[in-house]
Design a protein around this motif. Sequence first.
Motif, short mmCIF file in Angstrom:
data_model
loop_
_atom_site.label_atom_id
_atom_site.label_comp_id
_atom_site.label_asym_id
_atom_site.label_seq_id
_atom_site.Cartn_x
_atom_site.Cartn_y
_atom_site.Cartn_z
N ARG A 29 -8.81 -23.44 -40.70
CA ARG A 29 -8.61 -22.96 -39.44
C ARG A 29 -8.00 -23.24 -38.37
O ARG A 29 -7.35 -22.60 -37.49
N ALA A 30 -8.95 -24.35 -38.56
CA ALA A 30 -8.31 -25.63 -37.20
C ALA A 30 -7.13 -25.55 -37.03
O ALA A 30 -6.85 -25.17 -35.98
N LEU A 33 -5.14 -22.18 -35.72
CA LEU A 33 -5.54 -21.58 -34.72
C LEU A 33 -4.86 -22.32 -33.81
O LEU A 33 -5.41 -22.60 -32.42
N ARG A 34 -4.24 -23.23 -33.72
CA ARG A 34 -3.73 -24.27 -32.40
C ARG A 34 -2.81 -23.26 -31.45
O ARG A 34 -2.68 -22.19 -32.20
N THR A 35 -3.10 -23.99 -30.12
CA THR A 35 -2.47 -23.14 -28.88
C THR A 35 -1.05 -22.39 -29.70
O THR A 35 -0.33 -22.00 -29.85
N CYS A 177 -18.57 -23.96 -36.85
CA CYS A 177 -17.36 -23.43 -37.11
C CYS A 177 -16.76 -22.45 -36.35
O CYS A 177 -16.09 -21.99 -35.86
N TYR A 180 -16.96 -20.82 -33.53
CA TYR A 180 -15.58 -21.57 -32.07
C TYR A 180 -14.92 -20.89 -32.96
O TYR A 180 -14.05 -20.33 -31.92
N PHE A 181 -14.70 -21.25 -33.93
CA PHE A 181 -13.47 -19.93 -34.22
C PHE A 181 -13.37 -18.68 -33.65
O PHE A 181 -11.92 -18.17 -33.65
N ARG A 184 -12.06 -18.84 -30.38
CA ARG A 184 -10.94 -18.71 -30.52
C ARG A 184 -9.42 -17.71 -30.92
O ARG A 184 -8.74 -17.42 -29.92
N VAL A 185 -10.69 -16.77 -32.08
CA VAL A 185 -8.97 -15.37 -31.93
C VAL A 185 -9.14 -14.90 -31.31
O VAL A 185 -8.47 -14.27 -30.50
N ALA A 187 -9.50 -15.30 -27.82
CA ALA A 187 -8.97 -15.50 -26.51
C ALA A 187 -7.54 -15.37 -27.31
O ALA A 187 -6.99 -14.77 -25.97
N HIS A 188 -7.18 -15.83 -28.20
CA HIS A 188 -6.12 -15.56 -28.49
C HIS A 188 -5.39 -14.43 -29.04
O HIS A 188 -4.13 -13.96 -27.85
#
Length: 210
Positions: A29-30, A33-35, A177, A180-181, A184-185, A187-188
Amino acid sequence: MFSIIQAAGWPIWPLLLCSVLALALVIERALALRTAKVAPPKLLDEAIAVSARGLPPPDVIRQLEQNSALGEVLAAGFKALVERPNSSEDDLRAATEGAGRIAAHRLERYLGALGTIASAAPLLGLLGTVIGMIEIFGSQSAGASGGANPAQLAQGISIALYNTAFGLVVAIPSLICWRYFRGRVDAHLMALELAAERFVRHLVYVRRLP
């Protein structure tokens, strides 16, 4: 560490499996999920610039689709306008939203498994502790007639608690984690939604070009 695993007994093996699986999911996932892989910052402006005077050629659309999740959403708008030049704004928005839903499903992949590990690891550790305590007290009651040995009993309890400790060691990083993920999701997805809305307005302008 190996001696602790041996002392904790078989209940710790599911926890070891969970720890390996959680680590693999976190690494995957890291990377996913990179920008740069989901929504490159300048991609929307580049797509608008390349189509300022009309639709780009098919190879450019194909390259855009393979760029990132945002590229797939933008390419879906281009394809809808290529296939149906008279598409309405609602049709273009529906095309980008469909691609966005597919991208959202891919972004959320494996997060459920990581959350399950974070929830189940403490319970697996507690199960191992309970099983260990049952075995310890069973062996003490069936032991010598001289009674239970306090030192042996304390050692057995400490060994049984290894399962609970290891369950927490697996669960806490997994939960952190996962949260956090999850952020991130979200925000994306917000970035994809805003970019798609802006791009649809641009496509309406492109559709009106002679």
